[in-house]
Design a protein around this motif. Structure first.
Motif, PDB file in Angstrom:
ATOM      1  N   UNK A  94       0.676  -1.510   0.100  1.00 17.70           N
ATOM      2  CA  UNK A  94       0.035  -0.078  -0.143  1.00 17.70           C
ATOM      3  C   UNK A  94       1.412   1.456   0.237  1.00 17.70           C
ATOM      4  N   UNK A  95       0.010   1.939  -0.415  1.00 18.50           N
ATOM      5  CA  UNK A  95       0.987   4.085  -0.505  1.00 18.50           C
ATOM      6  C   UNK A  95       0.107   4.486   0.966  1.00 18.50           C
ATOM      7  N   UNK A  96       0.659   4.658   1.798  1.00 20.60           N
ATOM      8  CA  UNK A  96       0.404   5.965   2.818  1.00 20.60           C
ATOM      9  C   UNK A  96      -0.505   7.061   2.381  1.00 20.60           C
ATOM     10  N   UNK A  97      -2.160   7.321   2.684  1.00 24.47           N
ATOM     11  CA  UNK A  97      -1.593   9.317   1.967  1.00 24.47           C
ATOM     12  C   UNK A  97      -0.892  10.019   2.454  1.00 24.47           C
ATOM     13  N   UNK A  98      -0.256   9.728   3.791  1.00 22.70           N
ATOM     14  CA  UNK A  98       0.484  10.763   4.035  1.00 22.70           C
ATOM     15  C   UNK A  98       1.473  11.022   2.806  1.00 22.70           C
ATOM     16  N   UNK A  99       1.806  10.326   2.658  1.00 28.43           N
ATOM     17  CA  UNK A  99       3.079   9.608   2.079  1.00 28.43           C
ATOM     18  C   UNK A  99       3.022  10.109   0.473  1.00 28.43           C
ATOM     19  N   UNK A 100       1.920   9.910  -0.047  1.00 26.53           N
ATOM     20  CA  UNK A 100       1.655  10.437  -1.555  1.00 26.53           C
ATOM     21  C   UNK A 100       1.397  12.157  -1.208  1.00 26.53           C
ATOM     22  N   UNK A 101       1.059  12.319   0.075  1.00 30.05           N
ATOM     23  CA  UNK A 101       0.233  13.887   0.258  1.00 30.05           C
ATOM     24  C   UNK A 101       2.395  14.887  -0.330  1.00 30.05           C
ATOM     25  N   UNK A 102       2.899  13.923   0.666  1.00 26.31           N
ATOM     26  CA  UNK A 102       4.167  14.370   0.320  1.00 26.31           C
ATOM     27  C   UNK A 102       4.976  14.513  -0.865  1.00 26.31           C
ATOM     28  N   UNK A 103       4.777  13.285  -1.600  1.00 31.56           N
ATOM     29  CA  UNK A 103       5.024  13.749  -2.989  1.00 31.56           C
ATOM     30  C   UNK A 103       4.675  14.773  -3.188  1.00 31.56           C
ATOM     31  N   UNK A 104       2.827  14.513  -3.524  1.00 28.27           N
ATOM     32  CA  UNK A 104       2.268  16.015  -4.489  1.00 28.27           C
ATOM     33  C   UNK A 104       3.145  16.912  -3.633  1.00 28.27           C
ATOM     34  N   UNK A 105       3.747  17.532  -2.476  1.00 30.18           N
ATOM     35  CA  UNK A 105       3.477  18.757  -2.251  1.00 30.18           C
ATOM     36  C   UNK A 105       5.955  19.031  -2.546  1.00 30.18           C
ATOM     37  N   UNK A 106       6.337  17.632  -2.625  1.00 25.87           N
ATOM     38  CA  UNK A 106       7.486  18.003  -3.773  1.00 25.87           C
ATOM     39  C   UNK A 106       7.382  18.482  -4.741  1.00 25.87           C
TER      40      UNK A 106
END
Length: 142
Positions: free
Chosen positions: A23-35
């Protein structure tokens, strides 16, 4: 080139997480998007962010729709939503490169599945491979 390198580092981390927990946690995906947003604005400006964001939104919404339709017809999932969540930041950086990386990743996944006689494997390592391959070819610079 900086956004592509940053996304590669984040994708490696996401791949490790996907291999361990599928799985990919939402928080990690949010960090990826922010970067990816910050890097794209810094490298190419707000116009590129808007264009890439709209293109990425259309493509990922189409993928989500296709996946939901597939699940409705087949009764099982094909692509995981975490895989699509990981694709969104790549689309923000460079939509055409992200699509090529996605296609390369799908081909590599299919080949690995055939060679290993496995019906299911985590996709993010293959997406990372596709992103790396496209970056090495110089196609992922904003």
């Amino acid at each position: 080139m900086l956004p592509a390198v940053l996304m590669l580092v984040l994708l490696v981390g996401a791949s490790i997480f996907d291999m361990r927990e599928r799985r990919l946690p939402n928080a990690y995906a949010a960090v990826m998007l922010a970067v990816s947003v910050v890097a794209t604005v810094a490298c190419a400006g707000m116009e590129a962010l808007l264009a890439n964001g709209v293109t990425g939104a259309v493509i990922t919404l189409a993928l989500v729709g296709f996946e939901l339709g597939y699940r409705r017809v087949r009764g099982s999932s094909g692509m995981g939503m975490g895989d699509i969540k990981a694709l969104v930041p790549l689309m923000v950086v460079n939509p055409s490169c992200a699509l090529m990386a996605f296609a390369v990743g799908l081909l590599a996944l299919a080949l690995a599945g055939l060679l290993l006689h496995r019906r299911a494997l985590p996709f993010l390592p293959f997406l990372t491979f596709g992103w790396l391959l496209m970056g090495c070819l110089g196609t992922c610079s904003v």
